[in-house]
Design a protein around this motif. Sequence first.
Motif: not given
Length: 609
Positions: A538-545
Amino acid sequence: MTSIDLVLRPALLCAAAWLACGCRCTEDRPYTPFHIDPPKPTAPSSAAASAPVPTASGSAAPEVHQAEVAPQDVSEWTVDGVALGVAPERLIERALAADFDGDGQKEAVAWTRARSDPPDVESSGELMLVGPKAPLPGRVLAKLPSYMPTGPGCHHTVSLSQTGPETVTLDVRARCEAALVPRSPTRGVVVLSPSGDRATVLELRVADPAPSEALSIAVDSTDRDGDGRDDVRVSVTLGPEGPDAVDATADLVWLDRTAGPSRDSSEPAHSLAALASMAAVHTSGKSTSRQVPARVASARRLYATLCAESGTPRIFDADGAPLICSGVATALATLFSAEVHALIARRDAAGATAALARDGWYQGALPAKQRASLEKDLGAVWPKRSATERPLDVAPRAKSGLPRFSPLSFDADGTLLVQTQDGLRRVHPDDGRVEDATDGVDAWPLAVGTGNAPRWTGIAFPCERSEVLLLESDPTGTPLPSKPTRLIAPRPGPCRHSGPLPTPSLTPLEWTDTRQVGLIGGALFGANELSELGPPAQKGTPRSADGKALVAPTPFGVVVAAAKTEIWSAQEPAALSDCVVANGAQRVACVRAEHAVVITPDGPAGRKK
């Protein structure tokens, strides 16, 4: 209404409802009117000792002698040479014999009940002394405590044991099918001197443990100060349920005096200090430091059960008043420091800063000197790296007041996608250039929970269990049963007085119908380690892609956890939200005052001291 109001409002409503009517807000159970008067805290007696009192020299604690269970349906019975007899309409359930007055002749105590009572109902139960010096048909020492719940659906168990040379302990428990008033007593622990002028030495009321916790009580009623009178030490052991649970034990001590029991004011502070010292000893080891958070959590659970100051006590004196725990602040502060130091030892910057941000959750804030020392230790491992913050000419979508995925997301090429009220924008962080990306990129959902996944609506700080709770609803908006996390709720928090509650940030990491993982103020829930998670779907997490970096804004700076973890300086870092990090962990984007900002480090990180 602010976003924090919406997120924490269920917890405030639950606390208000409890104060108003004594209902349980987090469980669908009916109210049952087993009422006790509101208790008042009891301070230690002025005659209480100021230091732990050891058992008198030469008076070794005797082995606990359990009562024998009587044959079925008897009113007459002989135990260890002492003949027992009660009225024909009563039954003897169990008894034990001993020389309680030291004259060389045994007496016996017997628990009896009316024949008309069902086998597991003790509403007519009595403890009697029988023997050569007891008046006929015997001396009634104690009856079923008046505060014990009785009636249809309530069942009782009784244990009787000799716990001192001249004393016995009666332990009566009730189990009721209907729900009771939260933290109302369901157990009576009574220490008695069968041959004494004053039969009752000490009585405690005990409520059931918090959900998912196990509580045990052991009584040692030997003479501790050498005055020839049996004193009482009550050892309380508490911990979460489960095969790998870590328990914590603390003592409560009373010295028997002519006028009545005098409480030793050094306990449970002395026991909690020992638990805190043990946790502190384990902070430096690579493997032992992993046990520290569980040790600290169990000690906090125990404090909440024992002490009036927690707002959630479950042990009360004979009058129903909770027990004041003098001098526990130092032990709680040591536990707090041990938790932070253990996370520092494990090189968990996000966890350590999150733990330090919970200063004040457990009775009171740290002394300034102790807090400064912790911050210094944190900075010695992760010296702050200077960073530059640049505002962008783009405004992300406004917050709804509920937990959400960030409206920011770095693409693999390092450009930043921003959801706005008017569509998607692509920002080139090197020069700040903004492009319309609405036609080329699909917007991602910001609500936490789509499809069959539960919707995350907030958190609650309950008073009837120990853990912070996740609040969720189903896709139709119907509230779901709350879920406990591993994080221990603030004490007293909302449980004793009104006032501002902690407002930790709520950040989802992975949210599906089978697994919900996130951060509460930087503390991980739903997984044991971040390494358990794959690249974010999911986009928008505090983890990098690529899943190799995590960003967490904290009051001490912006934590960028990657192969090499750093803490970047920032102006008012606690005001940052919705942070995301690019692959390579050399660029972070956040929301500040409803605008997007990009943060980049200025130069090489400081050397470790």
